[in-house]
Design a protein around this motif. Sequence first.
Motif, PDB file in Angstrom:
ATOM      1  N   HIS A   1       5.098 118.314 -59.212  1.00  0.00           N
ATOM      2  CA  HIS A   1       6.218 119.121 -59.698  1.00  0.00           C
ATOM      3  C   HIS A   1       6.674 120.187 -58.696  1.00  0.00           C
ATOM      4  N   PHE A   2       5.942 120.380 -57.599  1.00  0.00           N
ATOM      5  CA  PHE A   2       6.331 121.360 -56.581  1.00  0.00           C
ATOM      6  C   PHE A   2       7.335 120.803 -55.574  1.00  0.00           C
ATOM      7  N   TYR A   3       7.441 119.487 -55.445  1.00  0.00           N
ATOM      8  CA  TYR A   3       8.213 118.877 -54.361  1.00  0.00           C
ATOM      9  C   TYR A   3       9.697 118.749 -54.683  1.00  0.00           C
ATOM     10  N   GLU A   4      10.519 119.088 -53.672  1.00  0.00           N
ATOM     11  CA  GLU A   4      11.953 118.871 -53.776  1.00  0.00           C
ATOM     12  C   GLU A   4      12.542 118.759 -52.385  1.00  0.00           C
ATOM     13  N   PRO A   5      12.910 117.577 -51.938  1.00  0.00           N
ATOM     14  CA  PRO A   5      12.804 116.296 -52.636  1.00  0.00           C
ATOM     15  C   PRO A   5      11.366 115.766 -52.582  1.00  0.00           C
ATOM     16  N   PHE A   6      11.150 114.662 -53.280  1.00  0.00           N
ATOM     17  CA  PHE A   6       9.827 114.054 -53.260  1.00  0.00           C
ATOM     18  C   PHE A   6       9.543 113.554 -51.839  1.00  0.00           C
ATOM     19  N   PRO A   7       8.340 113.789 -51.316  1.00  0.00           N
ATOM     20  CA  PRO A   7       8.053 113.454 -49.914  1.00  0.00           C
ATOM     21  C   PRO A   7       7.986 111.953 -49.644  1.00  0.00           C
ATOM     22  N   ILE A   8       8.381 111.617 -48.434  1.00  0.00           N
ATOM     23  CA  ILE A   8       8.156 110.269 -47.914  1.00  0.00           C
ATOM     24  C   ILE A   8       6.783 110.295 -47.268  1.00  0.00           C
ATOM     25  N   VAL A   9       5.963 109.330 -47.612  1.00  0.00           N
ATOM     26  CA  VAL A   9       4.609 109.236 -47.066  1.00  0.00           C
ATOM     27  C   VAL A   9       4.572 108.051 -46.115  1.00  0.00           C
ATOM     28  N   GLU A  10       4.090 108.293 -44.902  1.00  0.00           N
ATOM     29  CA  GLU A  10       3.985 107.236 -43.894  1.00  0.00           C
ATOM     30  C   GLU A  10       2.547 107.159 -43.399  1.00  0.00           C
ATOM     31  N   HIS A  11       2.212 106.004 -42.834  1.00  0.00           N
ATOM     32  CA  HIS A  11       0.857 105.765 -42.337  1.00  0.00           C
ATOM     33  C   HIS A  11       0.923 105.383 -40.860  1.00  0.00           C
ATOM     34  N   TYR A  12      -0.009 105.920 -40.084  1.00  0.00           N
ATOM     35  CA  TYR A  12      -0.016 105.730 -38.640  1.00  0.00           C
ATOM     36  C   TYR A  12      -1.397 105.287 -38.163  1.00  0.00           C
ATOM     37  N   VAL A  13      -1.389 104.509 -37.081  1.00  0.00           N
ATOM     38  CA  VAL A  13      -2.625 104.142 -36.393  1.00  0.00           C
ATOM     39  C   VAL A  13      -2.556 104.705 -34.979  1.00  0.00           C
ATOM     40  N   GLU A  14      -3.696 105.017 -34.445  1.00  0.00           N
ATOM     41  CA  GLU A  14      -3.752 105.592 -33.110  1.00  0.00           C
ATOM     42  C   GLU A  14      -3.461 104.536 -32.057  1.00  0.00           C
ATOM     43  N   VAL A  15      -2.608 104.897 -31.126  1.00  0.00           N
ATOM     44  CA  VAL A  15      -2.306 104.031 -29.995  1.00  0.00           C
ATOM     45  C   VAL A  15      -3.079 104.517 -28.769  1.00  0.00           C
ATOM     46  N   GLU A  16      -3.057 105.818 -28.594  1.00  0.00           N
ATOM     47  CA  GLU A  16      -3.730 106.421 -27.449  1.00  0.00           C
ATOM     48  C   GLU A  16      -4.011 107.872 -27.771  1.00  0.00           C
ATOM     49  N   SER A  17      -5.074 108.403 -27.225  1.00  0.00           N
ATOM     50  CA  SER A  17      -5.358 109.818 -27.422  1.00  0.00           C
ATOM     51  C   SER A  17      -5.904 110.420 -26.153  1.00  0.00           C
ATOM     52  N   CYS A  18      -5.764 111.726 -26.053  1.00  0.00           N
ATOM     53  CA  CYS A  18      -6.270 112.456 -24.906  1.00  0.00           C
ATOM     54  C   CYS A  18      -6.807 113.791 -25.403  1.00  0.00           C
ATOM     55  N   ASN A  19      -8.013 114.102 -25.076  1.00  0.00           N
ATOM     56  CA  ASN A  19      -8.612 115.369 -25.454  1.00  0.00           C
ATOM     57  C   ASN A  19      -8.837 116.247 -24.223  1.00  0.00           C
ATOM     58  N   ASN A  20      -8.182 115.933 -23.139  1.00  0.00           N
ATOM     59  CA  ASN A  20      -8.335 116.649 -21.877  1.00  0.00           C
ATOM     60  C   ASN A  20      -7.528 117.939 -21.934  1.00  0.00           C
ATOM     61  N   LYS A  21      -8.167 119.070 -21.682  1.00  0.00           N
ATOM     62  CA  LYS A  21      -7.491 120.369 -21.711  1.00  0.00           C
ATOM     63  C   LYS A  21      -7.092 120.805 -20.294  1.00  0.00           C
TER      64      LYS A  21
END
Length: 102
Positions: free
Chosen positions: A81-101
Amino acid sequence: MILEVAILNIKSGLAADFEAAFNEAQKIISSMNGYVSHQLKKCLEEDDKYILLVTWKTLEAHTEGFRASTEYRDWKKLLHHFYEPFPIVEHYVEVESCNNKA
């Protein structure tokens, strides 16, 4: 791993109430089979805007397990009841990541 992403636009003036309700609701989602972790982040530019990031072991853990559960009805009652408009929910998979600072 699957990342669920939902941008949540909260009805004006209800952000504090939403955050309090989410504090309860997160206990529901974190108890679900296939749940890994979640983050709720508040937008700096828009007071009533949040992003919800939930990591699931599989897509089905969210779409079939959580959404088909009795616990999801409690989640909906607390939050939808808090949402306006109702959210679109999407799903993602990792393609690549980097944790290098670098």
